[in-house]
Design a protein around this motif. Structure first.
Motif, short mmCIF file in Angstrom:
data_model
loop_
_atom_site.label_atom_id
_atom_site.label_comp_id
_atom_site.label_asym_id
_atom_site.label_seq_id
_atom_site.Cartn_x
_atom_site.Cartn_y
_atom_site.Cartn_z
N PHE A 75 0.82 -1.20 0.00
CA PHE A 75 0.00 0.00 0.00
C PHE A 75 0.86 1.26 0.00
O PHE A 75 0.58 2.21 -0.74
N SER A 76 1.91 1.29 0.82
CA SER A 76 2.75 2.48 0.88
C SER A 76 3.46 2.71 -0.44
O SER A 76 3.62 3.87 -0.88
N ASN A 77 3.88 1.65 -1.11
CA ASN A 77 4.57 1.82 -2.38
C ASN A 77 3.62 2.23 -3.51
O ASN A 77 3.97 3.05 -4.36
N VAL A 78 2.43 1.67 -3.52
CA VAL A 78 1.43 2.10 -4.51
C VAL A 78 1.09 3.57 -4.31
O VAL A 78 1.01 4.35 -5.27
N ILE A 79 0.88 3.97 -3.05
CA ILE A 79 0.56 5.37 -2.75
C ILE A 79 1.69 6.29 -3.19
O ILE A 79 1.46 7.36 -3.76
N GLU A 80 2.94 5.87 -2.93
CA GLU A 80 4.09 6.68 -3.35
C GLU A 80 4.09 6.88 -4.86
O GLU A 80 4.27 7.99 -5.36
N GLY A 81 3.88 5.79 -5.61
CA GLY A 81 3.87 5.90 -7.06
C GLY A 81 2.74 6.78 -7.57
O GLY A 81 2.93 7.60 -8.49
N ALA A 82 1.56 6.65 -6.97
CA ALA A 82 0.41 7.46 -7.38
C ALA A 82 0.65 8.93 -7.09
O ALA A 82 0.40 9.80 -7.94
N GLU A 83 1.17 9.24 -5.90
CA GLU A 83 1.40 10.65 -5.54
C GLU A 83 2.46 11.29 -6.43
O GLU A 83 2.33 12.46 -6.82
N GLN A 84 3.50 10.53 -6.78
CA GLN A 84 4.53 11.07 -7.67
C GLN A 84 3.93 11.45 -9.02
O GLN A 84 4.21 12.52 -9.56
N ALA A 85 3.11 10.56 -9.56
CA ALA A 85 2.49 10.82 -10.87
C ALA A 85 1.51 11.98 -10.79
O ALA A 85 1.43 12.80 -11.72
N LEU A 86 0.77 12.07 -9.70
CA LEU A 86 -0.20 13.16 -9.55
C LEU A 86 0.49 14.51 -9.39
O LEU A 86 0.10 15.51 -10.02
N ARG A 87 1.54 14.55 -8.57
CA ARG A 87 2.26 15.80 -8.36
C ARG A 87 2.87 16.31 -9.66
O ARG A 87 2.91 17.53 -9.91
N ALA A 88 3.34 15.39 -10.48
CA ALA A 88 3.96 15.79 -11.76
C ALA A 88 2.97 16.51 -12.66
O ALA A 88 3.37 17.28 -13.55
N GLN A 89 1.67 16.26 -12.44
CA GLN A 89 0.64 16.89 -13.26
C GLN A 89 -0.14 17.96 -12.50
O GLN A 89 -1.20 18.41 -12.94
N GLY A 90 0.40 18.38 -11.36
CA GLY A 90 -0.23 19.45 -10.60
C GLY A 90 -1.46 19.03 -9.81
O GLY A 90 -2.30 19.87 -9.49
N TYR A 91 -1.55 17.75 -9.48
CA TYR A 91 -2.68 17.25 -8.69
C TYR A 91 -2.21 16.89 -7.28
O TYR A 91 -1.06 16.51 -7.07
N ASP A 92 -3.14 16.99 -6.35
CA ASP A 92 -2.90 16.56 -4.98
C ASP A 92 -3.66 15.27 -4.71
O ASP A 92 -4.61 14.94 -5.42
N ALA A 93 -3.26 14.57 -3.65
CA ALA A 93 -3.96 13.35 -3.24
C ALA A 93 -4.62 13.58 -1.89
O ALA A 93 -3.99 14.12 -0.96
N LEU A 94 -5.89 13.21 -1.78
CA LEU A 94 -6.61 13.26 -0.53
C LEU A 94 -6.70 11.83 0.00
O LEU A 94 -7.45 11.00 -0.51
N LEU A 95 -5.88 11.53 1.01
CA LEU A 95 -5.78 10.16 1.52
C LEU A 95 -6.87 9.91 2.56
O LEU A 95 -7.03 10.68 3.51
N HIS A 96 -7.59 8.81 2.37
CA HIS A 96 -8.63 8.43 3.32
C HIS A 96 -8.46 6.95 3.63
O HIS A 96 -8.56 6.11 2.75
N THR A 97 -8.19 6.64 4.91
CA THR A 97 -7.95 5.26 5.31
C THR A 97 -9.13 4.73 6.11
O THR A 97 -9.86 5.48 6.76
N PHE A 98 -9.28 3.40 6.05
CA PHE A 98 -10.32 2.72 6.81
C PHE A 98 -9.66 1.62 7.61
O PHE A 98 -8.99 0.76 7.04
N GLU A 99 -9.83 1.65 8.92
CA GLU A 99 -9.20 0.66 9.75
C GLU A 99 -9.73 -0.73 9.43
O GLU A 99 -10.94 -0.96 9.43
N VAL A 100 -8.82 -1.64 9.13
CA VAL A 100 -9.17 -3.04 8.90
C VAL A 100 -8.53 -3.86 10.00
O VAL A 100 -7.31 -3.91 10.12
N SER A 101 -9.34 -4.49 10.81
CA SER A 101 -8.85 -5.21 11.98
C SER A 101 -9.45 -6.60 12.01
O SER A 101 -10.55 -6.84 11.51
N ARG A 102 -8.70 -7.53 12.62
CA ARG A 102 -9.23 -8.88 12.80
C ARG A 102 -10.33 -8.91 13.87
O ARG A 102 -11.14 -9.82 13.91
N LYS A 103 -10.35 -7.88 14.75
CA LYS A 103 -11.21 -7.92 15.93
C LYS A 103 -12.56 -7.23 15.73
O LYS A 103 -13.54 -7.60 16.37
#
Length: 339
Positions: A75-103
């Motif tokens: 996930f961290s590597n995919v996000i890094e690649g996406a943000e790099q590509a978006l920044r190159a085109q003048g776009y920002d990323a709005l990160l929204h996470t959802f807790e995934v737990s076994r419990k």
């Protein structure tokens, strides 16, 4: 005096849409056209203003990025690649996470967190149900899935079936017959999810080799190191004659190696282990793995999403292959060990 985009289009002999695409580096613009547009823009002193473009188009120049985790390798590597590509085109990323737990059950995706805030959506490794997909599509923005695919939606993913088959075949070729599998969560049964496809690859390779699939050889590691370690201990208790493991992620594979060490076993002499990802820390434990280009996958998905926002056409399914990297955690089996 600087001129506007219409004048640049007239001098270059193209449409204003082509000017925008050429200056933003988007695909489907020939090299000759791109250079002609850039030359005209330089001649006229035209510089695109991201804020002005946003006001004129009603766009936010922001991409919503939905992910269950940011601290797992894929996930961290995919996000890094996406943000790099978006920044190159003048776009920002709005990160929204959802807790995934076994419990506790996962919270459902609420489309209102993205309403009027984004121009498009990237969903990273998130197995959404049909109603959640429909609610996101109701926002009216292009959407691309990375990892977990959804029928009818653009997806950037691995060939997970081939990945599972190749990893298991590697162990079979070394002489192993008692090959365990550490999958993700027992609740993940979506046919198009990576762990399900990797499990099918494991089963297919066993079947092709005439090796019976023992249900006791499958455990669930929840895609983290602790889960891999706990599930490997469980597998040793269930099947003490296991000689090899195919884990559906490197983090679970490293957990399996730690479990072997807990029991005084050597890797690969007593247990061979192969994972999936290409995790940076895998080198420390000499983990043999099926390497995937996660950063490239994220960048590709972001680029395709911008293409959709610009009104272009993109392929519905972009599939990456993995490559076996033998670092030394696999080898021929020796006599079954006792526990």
């Amino acid at each position: 005096m600087a001129h506007g985009i219409d004048e640049v289009a007239r001098v270059a002999g193209v449409s204003t849409a082509t000017v925008s695409r050429a200056l933003r580096g988007l695909p489907n613009v020939s090299v000759a056209t791109r250079e002609r547009v850039r030359s005209a823009a330089a001649q006229l002193g035209y510089v695109a203003s991201p804020s002005a473009a946003s006001l004129a188009s009603g766009r936010t120049r922001t991409i919503g990025l939905l992910t269950p985790w940011v601290n797992h390798w894929f996930f961290s590597n995919v996000i890094e690649g996406a943000e790099q590509a978006l920044r190159a085109q003048g776009y920002d990323a709005l990160l929204h996470t959802f807790e995934v737990s076994r419990k506790v059950p996962r919270l459902r995706v609420d489309p209102d967190v993205l309403r009027r805030r984004v121009d498009g959506i990237l969903v990273v490794g998130f197995p959404l149900d049909d109603s959640e997909v429909v609610s996101l599509l109701g926002l009216g923005h292009p959407m691309i899935f990375i990892g977990s695919s959804v029928p009818g939606q653009v997806t950037v993913r691995l060939d997970d079936l081939a990945t599972g088959r190749t990893a298991t075949q590697h162990l079979i070729d070394l002489g192993h017959r008692r090959i365990g599998h550490i999958s993700g969560s027992p609740d993940d049964i979506t046919p198009f999810s990576p762990p399900v496809a990797r499990r099918r690859g494991w089963l297919a390779a066993l079947a092709d080799a005439g090796i019976p699939a023992d249900p006791q050889l499958e455990v669930h590691g929840h895609f983290d190191l602790d889960g891999g370690r706990e599930s490997m201990h469980q597998l040793f208790r269930q099947c003490p004659d296991v000689t090899a493991i195919f884990a559906a992620s490197d983090e679970m594979a490293m957990g399996a190696i730690l479990a072997a060490r807990d029991l005084g076993l050597q890797v690969p002499q007593d247990l061979s282990v192969v994972g999936v990802d290409g995790h940076d820390l895998g080198e420390l434990v000499r983990l043999t793995t099926m390497v995937q280009p996660a950063v490239e996958e994220g960048a590709k998905a972001a680029t395709l999403l911008l293409e959709l926002i610009a009104g272009g056409a993109v392929p519905g399914d972009v599939v990456y292959q993995t490559t076996l990297l033998d670092r030394g955690s696999t080898g021929p089996p020796r006599a079954a060990h006792g526990m």
